[in-house]
Write a protein that holds these residues in place. Structure first.
Motif, PDB file in Angstrom:
ATOM      1  N   VAL A  60       0.442  -1.158  -0.128  1.00 20.65           N
ATOM      2  CA  VAL A  60      -0.018   0.007   0.112  1.00 20.65           C
ATOM      3  C   VAL A  60       1.228   1.094  -0.205  1.00 20.65           C
ATOM      4  N   ALA A  61       1.460   0.826   0.623  1.00 20.07           N
ATOM      5  CA  ALA A  61       3.162   2.161   0.923  1.00 20.07           C
ATOM      6  C   ALA A  61       2.868   3.003  -0.155  1.00 20.07           C
ATOM      7  N   SER A  62       3.212   1.500  -0.768  1.00 22.25           N
ATOM      8  CA  SER A  62       3.943   1.226  -2.053  1.00 22.25           C
ATOM      9  C   SER A  62       3.342   2.563  -3.464  1.00 22.25           C
ATOM     10  N   GLY A  63       2.289   2.512  -3.451  1.00 22.09           N
ATOM     11  CA  GLY A  63       1.057   3.106  -4.374  1.00 22.09           C
ATOM     12  C   GLY A  63       1.281   1.623  -5.463  1.00 22.09           C
ATOM     13  N   ALA A  64       1.482   0.630  -4.694  1.00 23.47           N
ATOM     14  CA  ALA A  64       1.208  -0.627  -6.248  1.00 23.47           C
ATOM     15  C   ALA A  64       0.028  -0.959  -5.337  1.00 23.47           C
ATOM     16  N   ALA A  65      -1.028  -0.728  -4.564  1.00 24.92           N
ATOM     17  CA  ALA A  65      -1.942  -0.940  -4.596  1.00 24.92           C
ATOM     18  C   ALA A  65      -3.190  -0.023  -4.831  1.00 24.92           C
ATOM     19  N   GLN A  66      -2.873   1.160  -5.234  1.00 27.77           N
ATOM     20  CA  GLN A  66      -4.069   1.882  -5.379  1.00 27.77           C
ATOM     21  C   GLN A  66      -3.345   1.969  -7.353  1.00 27.77           C
ATOM     22  N   ALA A  67      -2.399   1.506  -7.438  1.00 26.03           N
ATOM     23  CA  ALA A  67      -2.368   1.733  -8.748  1.00 26.03           C
ATOM     24  C   ALA A  67      -2.744   0.765  -9.512  1.00 26.03           C
ATOM     25  N   PHE A  68      -2.481  -0.774  -8.830  1.00 28.01           N
ATOM     26  CA  PHE A  68      -3.479  -1.490  -9.902  1.00 28.01           C
ATOM     27  C   PHE A  68      -4.799  -2.056  -9.180  1.00 28.01           C
ATOM     28  N   GLY A  69      -5.395  -0.838  -8.589  1.00 26.86           N
ATOM     29  CA  GLY A  69      -6.484  -0.560  -8.332  1.00 26.86           C
ATOM     30  C   GLY A  69      -7.274  -1.355  -7.615  1.00 26.86           C
ATOM     31  N   LEU A  70      -7.115  -2.102  -6.123  1.00 27.15           N
ATOM     32  CA  LEU A  70      -6.744  -2.876  -5.231  1.00 27.15           C
ATOM     33  C   LEU A  70      -8.394  -2.249  -4.409  1.00 27.15           C
ATOM     34  N   LYS A  71      -9.347  -3.216  -4.132  1.00 26.11           N
ATOM     35  CA  LYS A  71     -10.353  -3.058  -3.037  1.00 26.11           C
ATOM     36  C   LYS A  71      -9.961  -3.326  -2.102  1.00 26.11           C
ATOM     37  N   THR A  72     -10.869  -2.678  -1.112  1.00 26.56           N
ATOM     38  CA  THR A  72     -10.982  -3.281   0.628  1.00 26.56           C
ATOM     39  C   THR A  72     -11.116  -4.732   0.705  1.00 26.56           C
ATOM     40  N   GLU A  73     -11.016  -5.287   0.147  1.00 28.45           N
ATOM     41  CA  GLU A  73     -11.571  -6.677  -0.069  1.00 28.45           C
ATOM     42  C   GLU A  73     -10.094  -7.168   0.415  1.00 28.45           C
ATOM     43  N   GLN A  74      -9.500  -6.851  -1.070  1.00 30.34           N
ATOM     44  CA  GLN A  74      -7.732  -7.233  -1.353  1.00 30.34           C
ATOM     45  C   GLN A  74      -7.043  -7.117  -0.557  1.00 30.34           C
ATOM     46  N   LEU A  75      -7.294  -6.280   0.363  1.00 32.59           N
ATOM     47  CA  LEU A  75      -5.895  -5.411   1.318  1.00 32.59           C
ATOM     48  C   LEU A  75      -6.306  -6.154   2.209  1.00 32.59           C
ATOM     49  N   ALA A  76      -7.644  -6.709   2.966  1.00 29.86           N
ATOM     50  CA  ALA A  76      -7.936  -7.208   3.849  1.00 29.86           C
ATOM     51  C   ALA A  76      -7.587  -9.085   3.358  1.00 29.86           C
ATOM     52  N   LEU A  77      -7.129  -9.665   2.194  1.00 28.94           N
ATOM     53  CA  LEU A  77      -7.308 -10.671   1.724  1.00 28.94           C
ATOM     54  C   LEU A  77      -5.747 -10.909   2.154  1.00 28.94           C
ATOM     55  N   ALA A  78      -4.741  -9.694   1.959  1.00 32.64           N
ATOM     56  CA  ALA A  78      -3.336  -9.589   1.774  1.00 32.64           C
ATOM     57  C   ALA A  78      -2.787  -9.611   3.448  1.00 32.64           C
ATOM     58  N   CYS A  79      -3.797  -9.959   3.739  1.00 31.78           N
ATOM     59  CA  CYS A  79      -3.737  -9.490   5.817  1.00 31.78           C
ATOM     60  C   CYS A  79      -4.224 -10.976   6.447  1.00 31.78           C
ATOM     61  N   ALA A  80      -4.591 -11.771   5.593  1.00 30.70           N
ATOM     62  CA  ALA A  80      -5.514 -12.903   5.691  1.00 30.70           C
ATOM     63  C   ALA A  80      -4.689 -14.608   6.483  1.00 30.70           C
ATOM     64  N   SER A  81      -5.113 -15.009   7.281  1.00 24.29           N
ATOM     65  CA  SER A  81      -4.685 -16.387   7.502  1.00 24.29           C
ATOM     66  C   SER A  81      -5.564 -17.347   7.280  1.00 24.29           C
ATOM     67  N   HIS A  82      -6.342 -17.204   5.577  1.00 26.63           N
ATOM     68  CA  HIS A  82      -7.505 -17.733   5.275  1.00 26.63           C
ATOM     69  C   HIS A  82      -7.909 -19.584   5.348  1.00 26.63           C
ATOM     70  N   GLN A  83      -9.137 -19.647   4.949  1.00 24.11           N
ATOM     71  CA  GLN A  83      -9.843 -20.966   5.667  1.00 24.11           C
ATOM     72  C   GLN A  83      -9.740 -21.471   3.989  1.00 24.11           C
ATOM     73  N   HIS A 149       5.581  -4.193  -9.703  1.00 26.63           N
ATOM     74  CA  HIS A 149       5.233  -2.314  -9.553  1.00 26.63           C
ATOM     75  C   HIS A 149       6.556  -2.363  -9.331  1.00 26.63           C
ATOM     76  N   LEU A 150       7.271  -3.049  -8.632  1.00 22.03           N
ATOM     77  CA  LEU A 150       9.039  -3.089  -8.459  1.00 22.03           C
ATOM     78  C   LEU A 150       9.715  -3.213  -9.832  1.00 22.03           C
ATOM     79  N   GLY A 151       9.064  -4.822 -10.326  1.00 21.99           N
ATOM     80  CA  GLY A 151       9.439  -4.822 -11.424  1.00 21.99           C
ATOM     81  C   GLY A 151      10.842  -5.890 -11.134  1.00 21.99           C
ATOM     82  N   GLY A 152      10.767  -6.474 -10.171  1.00 19.29           N
ATOM     83  CA  GLY A 152      11.779  -7.571  -9.355  1.00 19.29           C
ATOM     84  C   GLY A 152      11.351  -8.800  -9.705  1.00 19.29           C
TER      85      GLY A 152
END
Length: 332
Positions: A60-83, A149-152
């Motif tokens: 998020v801080a790099s601007g990648a999330a905004q550049a790729f148009g990530l939704k709030t649900e995707q940000l939650a999923l990035a923090c997840a240990s899902h089922q 976003h970084l091109g790594g």
């Protein structure tokens, strides 16, 4: 305050406490100072998956999330240990498709779905689990987004990869200390060590992020808001993270990690909590974190959703209640 781990949870059978779990816990305030502690605040730990909102911070801080148009649900999923339920797997696959990538680009490894219905369905249909079923696949979709976003290079889990170097730098920034090292997590990403105090301080930093105007804090506040808005994406049905966030009387982000770790972010109080059960037992971590949040007034002890983790009964195979899991006398 003793440096020894404190008795936190007991397992009762009939009149006896036949097993016991000790641990460490720290609560920090908006200045990063300890306001309450049990056990050793200086204990060096691996926070495991409870650090996922920190691992997602560069996204998020790099601007990648905004550049790729990530939704709030995707940000939650990035923090997840899902089922690995259909909700989670479908969301990860859709995210990968948006990136022009596939399951093969992930580096978390395949895992059998933790969702019982999907697991049995896949067995009946003879389907093998994919990496998208891995409980960390949302975090890794975030890594891939940041990496694009970084091109790594493709091996974004390597400790010396730009993605992980940035994660480590921000981990040390928010914890307020240099990490003494790392272990490789179950999903192959480095998991950076810190102290109990360092992790509680990081969670307090997140809790107060919405009050600060800088880019990094704004990014952290977005992640906290996403976790609170979509608790089902953070964990799933039957999991303490999801159920306790739903039951909370105020907005709170709660996140578990392997080996008995838990954190909580309390934005309305500007406080952060970190908990470690020394023997790594999930049953004890669930109980202890619920107890701490009840003590703080965040949870209502009488709420059935809280009781299922705070004081769950133990039934034998005949369905008879034979015991219970409960906090030890004097804790918290």
């Amino acid at each position: 305050m003793s440096n020894a781990p404190e008795l936190m949870v007991e397992i009762h059978r009939g009149p006896l406490a036949e097993s016991a779990h000790t641990g460490h816990a720290v609560i920090c305030d908006d200045s990063g100072q300890i306001v309450q502690a049990w056990g050793d605040p200086g204990k060096v730990i691996l926070p495991r998956s409870s650090a996922k909102m920190i691992q997602a911070l560069p996204l998020v801080a790099s601007g990648a999330a905004q550049a790729f148009g990530l939704k709030t649900e995707q940000l939650a999923l990035a923090c997840a240990s899902h089922q690995g339920a259909p909700l989670h797997v479908d969301a990860v696959n859709a995210w990968l498709a948006e990136l022009g990538m596939s399951d093969d680009d992930l580096r978390c490894g395949p895992e059998v779905s933790r969702d019982k219905a999907l697991k049995l369905q896949m067995i009946r249909e003879g389907k093998c689990p994919c990496q998208a079923h891995n409980n960390c696949s949302g975090k890794h979709a975030g890594f891939l987004t940041f990496n694009k976003h970084l091109g790594g290079g493709a091996e974004y889990c390597a400790p010396d990869h730009p993605v992980q170097r940035e994660v480590r730098e921000l981990f040390e920034t928010v914890s307020g200390m240099e990490s003494p090292g790392f272990g490789i997590d179950g999903c192959s990403a480095p998991n950076f060590a810190t102290t109990m105090e360092g992790m509680a301080r990081a969670m307090a930093w997140y809790a107060n992020a919405h009050t600060r105007p800088d880019t990094l804090s704004k990014a952290a506040a977005q992640l906290v808001e996403a976790m609170i808005a979509f608790p089902e994406h953070v964990a799933g049905q039957g999991r303490a993270c999801t159920h306790l966030m739903r039951a909370a009387k105020e907005p709170v982000a709660i996140k578990t990690g392997a080996e008995g770790y838990f954190v909580a972010i309390l934005p309305e109080r500007g406080m952060g909590l970190a908990l470690k059960i020394t023997d790594g037992a999930t049953r004890a971590a669930d109980c202890a974190v619920a107890a701490l949040l009840v003590q703080l007034g965040v949870l209502d002890e009488a709420d059935p959703e809280v009781q299922r983790f705070l004081c769950p009964p133990i039934h034998n195979r005949a369905g008879i209640e034979v015991g219970r899991i409960a906090t030890a006398p004097g804790f918290p």
